[in-house]
Design an enzyme around this catalytic site. Structure first.
Site, short mmCIF file in Angstrom:
data_model
loop_
_atom_site.label_atom_id
_atom_site.label_comp_id
_atom_site.label_asym_id
_atom_site.label_seq_id
_atom_site.Cartn_x
_atom_site.Cartn_y
_atom_site.Cartn_z
N GLY A 1 0.78 -4.27 10.38
CA GLY A 1 1.72 -3.88 9.51
C GLY A 1 1.31 -2.66 9.77
CE LYS B 1 -4.00 -1.89 2.78
NZ LYS B 1 -4.55 -2.00 3.79
CB ALA C 1 -1.79 0.85 8.74
CG ASP C 2 -3.58 -5.01 5.85
OD1 ASP C 2 -4.62 -5.01 5.07
OD2 ASP C 2 -3.94 -6.33 6.06
CB THR C 3 -5.43 -4.45 10.62
OG1 THR C 3 -4.76 -3.23 11.25
CG2 THR C 3 -6.03 -5.07 12.28
#
Length: 195
Positions: free
Chosen positions: A105, A52, A68-70
């Site tokens: 992340g 991203k 971010a990635d969750t």
């Protein structure tokens, strides 16, 4: 002070940046979220946050990109966002009465130069045993539909959470302390934006 870009359309991430008074512009990017098999939850969220950030950086000449990635992990099973109400109910039934982990992340990329830092945060979350009727009422509110693991700790689902171990803001979707430390490593002091 460089302009800050948030490579996410998440209203929760925007709210957290607003909470720490970090002015930013949303530059949400659609990226391919397919990953090779066998990655741990931490590896998955870091890979997607890098993807991203890199996509957003291609649109910019200068500034700082935050991406971010969750995901929610129950044992070895990663739970993303539910595709429908039945899947949301299934996820919640699996989580209730158990402890699961939330991984986010985080990638911070500074332009020009392209210096990039990537890390992750992990938080343990305990969800009390919840009856099916309560879960069905929660799913009918629509709140679970855009959230990893089909719940939002900061919303109605807070009544189901009996405890956490680690960073609360990570469960919301952006580990604020880790973000501030990563920005500091790139020479950016968040408090300078406070006027």
């Amino acid at each position: 002070m460089p302009n800050i870009y948030l490579a996410s359309s998440s209203p929760r991430r925007r709210e957290l940046l607003n909470q720490i008074r970090l002015p930013h512009t949303v530059l949400a990017m659609e990226v391919d979220e397919s990953l090779p098999p066998g990655l741990s939850p931490a590896e998955q969220v870091m890979a997607l946050s890098r993807r991203k950030a890199t996509a957003a950086a291609e649109q910019l000449a200068n500034g700082v990109v935050i991406a971010a990635d969750t995901v929610v992990a129950l044992g070895d099973t990663v739970l993303g966002k539910p595709e429908n109400r039945a899947e949301a109910l299934d996820m919640l039934e699996r989580l209730q009465g158990a402890t699961h982990e939330v991984y986010t992340g985080l990638t911070v990329l500074k332009l020009p130069g392209g210096r990039m830092l990537t890390d992750y945060e992990r938080t343990g979350v305990e969800m009390r045993p919840v009856g099916r009727a309560e879960l069905e009422r929660y799913v009918r509110t629509g709140e679970p539909m855009d959230k990893a693991g089909a719940y939002g700790i900061q919303g109605l689902a807070s009544v189901f959470i009996s405890g956490i171990r680690g960073c609360y803001f990570n469960v919301v979707g952006l580990p604020v302390f880790k973000l501030v430390q990563m920005l500091k490593e790139l020479g950016i002091d968040v408090t300078e934006y406070w006027g």
